[in-house]
Design an enzyme around this catalytic site. Sequence first.
Site, mmCIF file in Angstrom:
data_model
loop_
_atom_site.group_PDB
_atom_site.id
_atom_site.type_symbol
_atom_site.label_atom_id
_atom_site.label_comp_id
_atom_site.label_asym_id
_atom_site.label_seq_id
_atom_site.Cartn_x
_atom_site.Cartn_y
_atom_site.Cartn_z
ATOM 1 N N LYS A 81 0.851 -1.201 0.000
ATOM 2 C CA LYS A 81 0.000 0.000 0.000
ATOM 3 C C LYS A 81 0.880 1.243 0.000
ATOM 4 O O LYS A 81 1.861 1.315 0.760
ATOM 5 C CB LYS A 81 -0.892 -0.026 1.251
ATOM 6 C CG LYS A 81 -1.918 1.096 1.316
ATOM 7 C CD LYS A 81 -2.758 0.985 2.597
ATOM 8 C CE LYS A 81 -3.904 1.995 2.626
ATOM 9 N NZ LYS A 81 -4.714 1.883 3.857
ATOM 10 N N SER A 156 -9.695 1.823 2.912
ATOM 11 C CA SER A 156 -8.853 2.577 2.022
ATOM 12 C C SER A 156 -7.820 1.741 1.264
ATOM 13 O O SER A 156 -7.275 2.212 0.274
ATOM 14 C CB SER A 156 -8.135 3.662 2.812
ATOM 15 O OG SER A 156 -7.257 3.093 3.758
ATOM 16 N N SER A 180 -9.821 -0.457 7.107
ATOM 17 C CA SER A 180 -9.257 -0.379 5.754
ATOM 18 C C SER A 180 -8.545 -1.617 5.230
ATOM 19 O O SER A 180 -8.164 -1.641 4.061
ATOM 20 C CB SER A 180 -8.294 0.797 5.660
ATOM 21 O OG SER A 180 -9.025 1.977 5.552
HETATM 22 N N1 GLN Z 1 -13.188 4.282 6.429
HETATM 23 C C1 GLN Z 1 -12.395 4.648 7.565
HETATM 24 C C2 GLN Z 1 -12.000 6.096 7.468
HETATM 25 O O1 GLN Z 1 -12.277 6.699 6.494
HETATM 26 C C3 GLN Z 1 -11.243 3.726 7.708
HETATM 27 C C4 GLN Z 1 -9.969 4.210 7.163
HETATM 28 C C5 GLN Z 1 -8.820 3.310 7.468
HETATM 29 O O2 GLN Z 1 -8.944 2.284 8.120
HETATM 30 N N2 GLN Z 1 -7.655 3.741 7.017
HETATM 31 O O3 GLN Z 1 -11.413 6.630 8.360
#
Ligand code: GLN
Length: 500
Positions: A81, A156, A180
């Site tokens: 990532k 994400s 994410s």
């Molecule tokens: N959807 C969550 C957010 O927008 C999770 C993001 C994540 O785990 N990086 O914060």
Amino acid sequence: MNELTSLSVAEMRSGLLSKQFSCVELVDAHLSRIEATNEVLNSFITISSELARSAAQNADSVIAQSGEESPPLTGIPVAVKDMLVTEGIETTCASQILKGFIPPYQCTAVSRMCKRGAVIVGKTNLDEFAMGASNENSSFGPVRNPWDTKRVPGGSSGGSAAAVSAGQAPLALGTDTGGSIRQPASLTGIVGLKPTYGRVSRFGAVAFASSLDQIGPFARSVEDLAVLLQAIAGKDERDSTSVDEPVPNYSEAIAKGENEALSKLRVGVPKEYFIDGMDPAVEDSVRKSLGVLEKLGATLVDVSLPHTELAIPTYYILNPAEASSNLARYDGVRYGLREPADSLQEMYARTRAKGFGPEVKRRIMIGTYVLSAGYYDAYYLKAQQIRTLIINDFKAAFANDCDVIAAPVSPSTAFAIGEKADSPLQMYLADVFTCPINLAGLPGMSVPCGSDADGLPIGLQFIGKPFDESTLLRCGHAFFKQSSFDIRSMARKQATEFAI
Ligand code: GLN
């Protein structure tokens, strides 16, 4: 997928050791797969072909010299990532503000897996600074779900999940701050694990919300996932939040699941995780999966996590608060983009206005607001107090009722690109079953458990006690072997669907 790109990690390893194919061939097969599919999927921001080929050549000589003694990931392609810094490879966090930033050092999780022979094939797309649940917040464009390219892969870490799902890499690293890793794993039909807070060093993971962030692995099976987790887990002197807990042998933990099934295991089923508004196909698959766990010998126990409904508002105060202070460092002086201006103040303002996308700006504004004098007690402090209640819910369930918790991962299957893009609140609701686990610092894993009427994958979540990833892997593996959901035959269908 061609033959080499659909193998399991164990099959890759034995093919390499028995000289059926070389590391160079294996890596080349994945690079070709990426080349052929990235235009559609947009899962990679950077493809590091040259570095990957030279690492593969190196891996071939390690295998020639050491054979069975070579490290377990020798020659295995891994996607990373683009939230993890990679020495010599551009790291963008999918933001324009980091454009051109080539880190001078390596993230510990990445260097650990490379020390065990892994070959980085590239940096995967994500929501900008990991803020999102659909990958639509990337400044490099959305990632498409390999099961239906009109749909999101989740976020994400959507690029990492799509890459593993579509055979661009057998393994990937992601980060999980509120879901994410688990949510995109669920939406793309693969396995994803968020380890316990402190299990994996975050040195070199770009800081988003530091009390919640964790690095973790993606794979197409629990066995494969265990190999990557083994490589990255453990205390690191360079991250004071990493914990000096012994790292068990995860492959042995899985084997235990095979021999003893799940007898004597108490699986908690939290009633607050089956709510109005969730997709009936998700509820149905998860409930059927609970039946499979019972057949494997587990005892199902009803548990209550009464503060669950407060998790989203709590998360969406603490997360932006931490993000707003972590992102203060992008000032146009030290990294990436710099917009020319007449004064220093103006340079900061213009750089940040141009470099950050709308969701990042939204979080910085919310975060700054909840931390400001006069509002701190009402929002930030209160959210911290509720966080403690959420932690205590899990503590009580694990102390009194169960050894592991089973629940849904995402309230819906993959939604259409654009469907929720105009409503941040709708998007935030995607985290309803995942963010409580980050607030409590616990390990959580998504395992494929079925599909909806359109053939879109559904994930089952296992939530464990702190540092008890072994039980999650054991349950996940036993379940995965037993369930009728066959990722490989589905993957063949997926490949023909997007005609590659
Ligand atoms: N959807 C969550 C957010 O927008 C999770 C993001 C994540 O785990 N990086 O914060």
